[in-house]
Design an enzyme around this catalytic site. Structure first.
Site, PDB file in Angstrom:
ATOM      1  N   GLY A 131      -1.373   9.616  13.397  1.00 50.34           N
ATOM      2  CA  GLY A 131      -1.476   8.358  14.129  1.00 50.34           C
ATOM      3  C   GLY A 131      -0.254   7.491  14.018  1.00 50.34           C
ATOM      4  O   GLY A 131      -0.316   6.293  14.304  1.00 50.34           O
ATOM      5  N   ALA A 132       0.901   8.034  13.614  1.00 53.95           N
ATOM      6  CA  ALA A 132       2.120   7.229  13.488  1.00 53.95           C
ATOM      7  C   ALA A 132       2.625   6.853  14.867  1.00 53.95           C
ATOM      8  O   ALA A 132       2.622   7.658  15.789  1.00 53.95           O
ATOM      9  CB  ALA A 132       3.187   8.008  12.728  1.00 53.95           C
ATOM     10  N   ASN A 133       3.058   5.594  15.016  1.00 55.98           N
ATOM     11  CA  ASN A 133       3.604   5.167  16.313  1.00 55.98           C
ATOM     12  C   ASN A 133       4.775   4.210  16.211  1.00 55.98           C
ATOM     13  O   ASN A 133       5.509   4.033  17.175  1.00 55.98           O
ATOM     14  CB  ASN A 133       2.512   4.535  17.184  1.00 55.98           C
ATOM     15  N   SER A 134       4.985   3.561  15.067  1.00 57.61           N
ATOM     16  CA  SER A 134       6.096   2.613  14.947  1.00 57.61           C
ATOM     17  C   SER A 134       6.326   2.294  13.480  1.00 57.61           C
ATOM     18  O   SER A 134       5.517   2.633  12.626  1.00 57.61           O
ATOM     19  CB  SER A 134       5.799   1.319  15.714  1.00 57.61           C
ATOM     20  N   GLY A 135       7.466   1.627  13.210  1.00 58.69           N
ATOM     21  CA  GLY A 135       7.725   1.108  11.870  1.00 58.69           C
ATOM     22  C   GLY A 135       8.393   2.058  10.915  1.00 58.69           C
ATOM     23  O   GLY A 135       8.525   1.759   9.742  1.00 58.69           O
ATOM     24  N   ILE A 136       8.823   3.238  11.363  1.00 58.25           N
ATOM     25  CA  ILE A 136       9.489   4.190  10.487  1.00 58.25           C
ATOM     26  C   ILE A 136      10.999   4.073  10.698  1.00 58.25           C
ATOM     27  O   ILE A 136      11.501   4.290  11.792  1.00 58.25           O
ATOM     28  CB  ILE A 136       9.010   5.630  10.763  1.00 58.25           C
ATOM     29  N   SER A 224     -10.484   1.074   4.259  1.00 56.14           N
ATOM     30  CA  SER A 224     -10.648  -0.323   4.633  1.00 56.14           C
ATOM     31  C   SER A 224     -11.592  -1.004   3.658  1.00 56.14           C
ATOM     32  O   SER A 224     -12.492  -0.363   3.093  1.00 56.14           O
ATOM     33  CB  SER A 224     -11.219  -0.428   6.054  1.00 56.14           C
ATOM     34  N   TYR A 257     -17.979   2.717  11.701  1.00 56.97           N
ATOM     35  CA  TYR A 257     -16.626   2.589  11.152  1.00 56.97           C
ATOM     36  C   TYR A 257     -16.672   2.384   9.636  1.00 56.97           C
ATOM     37  O   TYR A 257     -15.947   3.037   8.883  1.00 56.97           O
ATOM     38  CB  TYR A 257     -15.916   1.414  11.825  1.00 56.97           C
TER      39      TYR A 257
END
Length: 327
Positions: A131-136, A224, A257
């Protein structure tokens, strides 16, 4: 130094003058660290003297310390009505002994990923983030297909990864579904349960041998705090499997959830018990209020709740993995 002159202070100690491309910063609790913009690294020691420092005394009259939405400390000069990220006390630092502060002293809810990772070298490390999509930052990144709602896809991903013949130092089980209407996957299971827990459970099992061969390695399960607001036992205290993948009539998205996040916790604890003797650790973490992600935007009520809760929780915006190779 230019930084101190900008803050209205003068540098009178030539020994402490930083080389070109370096910047002096402070953490929320007053530790001084140094940013090397040329190599994009940070360190606690002064690049010339090798000393560690802390700021001394209170802020000058009229100054106030605040923290922005990314967890970075900034300073407000109420007298001159301006803000700056430069600590006005940097001209008045004191040397500290070489012993690093403990983890409990250094890190808290406002700590950023860059502060935690400073001084750590991830060169050559292979990290899988679902689920990685940003911030790396500053990493060789390769995207691979993985559908956690389809167990066959999980199997194909594991086979494709193993075919690369590379180690696996960190596996971050990050992907999740939230606030979905009831539906079943092609495997016949409730979607939130399969995406958030079962798909990751299966993925770890398939990659377990690679993790062990790559030891020291770790598994990070993004859970969570909401796991506290549910259970998966019946009224007699016996595990009720029907609660894990409920029928449409017994389904509530928030409860589904929460239960999936409880499964994350239990799985991580047991995984650590089994694999830590082989050099593979497992930890479950609470990511904070993911205000800027799409996870809560399935229904306006959840968006409202996230917005109201945001001032009281840490944002996930600045939390990322840095360095290494990511898939």
């Amino acid at each position: 130094m230019v930084a101190l002159r900008y803050a209205g202070l003068d540098d009178t100690d030539s020994e402490d003058e930083l080389p070109p491309g370096w910047e002096e910063r402070t953490t929320k609790d007053g530790w001084v660290y140094y940013a090397n913009h040329t190599e994009e690294k940070t360190q606690w020691e002064h690049p010339k003297t090798g000393k560690r420092k802390r700021v001394a005394g209170d802020l000058p009259y009229g100054w106030e310390q605040e923290t922005d939405e990314n967890g970075q400390v900034f300073f407000v000069d109420h007298i001159n009505k301006r803000t700056t990220y430069l600590d006005p006390r940097l001209a008045f630092t004191v040397d500290d002994n070489p012993t690093k502060p403990t983890t409990r002293q250094r890190y808290d809810g406002s700590t950023t990923a860059m502060e935690i990772l400073q001084g750590r070298d991830f060169t050559g490390k292979v990290v899988v983030v679902t689920g990685a999509n940003s911030g790396i930052h500053k990493a060789k990144v390769e995207a691979m297909t993985l559908d956690l709602a389809l167990l066959r896809s999980v199997q194909h991903f594991a086979e494709a990864f193993k075919a690369k013949n590379v180690p696996l130092h960190v596996l971050v089980c990050n992907a999740a579904a939230f606030a979905l209407s009831w539906s079943l996957t092609k495997d016949g299971l409730e979607t939130i349960f399969q995406v958030n827990h079962l798909g990751h459970f299966y993925l770890v099992q398939l990659l377990q041998d690679v993790l062990c061969r790559s030891a020291p390695a770790r598994v990070i399960v993004v859970s969570s705090e909401s796991h506290r607001f549910t259970d998966i036992n019946d009224s007699l205290g016996t595990l009720d499997f029907s609660r894990l993948s409920p029928s449409k009539s017994d389904y509530w998205a928030m409860l589904a959830y929460n239960r999936s996040k409880l499964c994350n916790i239990l799985f991580s604890n047991e995984l650590h018990r089994r694999l830590s003797p082989r050099g593979v650790t497992s930890n479950a973490v609470h990511p904070g209020n993911m205000m800027y992600s799409n996870i809560h935007r399935g229904w306006w009520v959840y968006t409202l709740l996230f917005t109201l809760a945001r001032p009281f929780t840490k944002s996930m915006v600045s939390d990322c993995l840095v360095g290494g190779s990511h898939f």
